[in-house]
Design a protein around this motif. Structure first.
Motif, PDB file in Angstrom:
ATOM      1  N   LYS A  92       0.881  -1.086   0.046  1.00  0.00           N
ATOM      2  CA  LYS A  92       0.262  -0.055   0.033  1.00  0.00           C
ATOM      3  C   LYS A  92       0.778   1.216   0.053  1.00  0.00           C
ATOM      4  O   LYS A  92       0.563   2.186  -0.522  1.00  0.00           O
ATOM      5  CB  LYS A  92      -0.988   0.196   1.103  1.00  0.00           C
TER       6      LYS A  92
ATOM      7  N   ASP B 202       0.768   3.904  -2.824  1.00  0.00           N
ATOM      8  CA  ASP B 202       0.439   5.442  -2.586  1.00  0.00           C
ATOM      9  C   ASP B 202       1.779   6.139  -2.920  1.00  0.00           C
ATOM     10  O   ASP B 202       1.382   7.395  -3.527  1.00  0.00           O
ATOM     11  CB  ASP B 202       0.273   5.344  -0.826  1.00  0.00           C
TER      12      ASP B 202
ATOM     13  N   SER C  64      -4.038   3.940  -7.984  1.00  0.00           N
ATOM     14  CA  SER C  64      -3.412   2.618  -7.502  1.00  0.00           C
ATOM     15  C   SER C  64      -3.811   1.412  -8.649  1.00  0.00           C
ATOM     16  O   SER C  64      -2.988   0.771  -8.879  1.00  0.00           O
ATOM     17  CB  SER C  64      -4.006   2.108  -6.314  1.00  0.00           C
TER      18      SER C  64
END
Length: 82
Positions: free
Chosen positions: A14, A18, A29
């Motif tokens: 993640k 990001d 994403s």
């Protein structure tokens, strides 16, 4: 037809996604993941081609000793005559 797939990234994944979006490299994403999948597909195709070339080389017969200087001269002569 597009199919939805549920993906739950690990914390480090993640963070990577990001960062890719925040840096402006990707709109979202999803775009980053799509680019990653395309890269995997391309990489797999290249590996397959390399494997085929290695197999062809292995099956091409015994290696032959080549005099590099003579071979280079032959190639230069051929290129001048083209």
């Amino acid at each position: 037809m597009t199919q939805s797939i549920k993906f739950t990234p690990k914390p480090n994944e993640k963070e990577l996604l990001d960062g890719l979006v925040q840096s402006g490299g990707y709109k979202s994403s999803q775009h980053a993941l799509s680019a990653g999948l395309e890269a995997l597909n391309s990489h797999g195709a290249k590996l397959q081609r390399l494997r085929e070339m290695i197999r062809a080389g292995d099956n091409s017969g015994a290696a032959v000793e080549v005099d590099r200087k003579k071979r280079l001269e032959e190639l230069r002569r051929k290129s001048r005559n083209v």
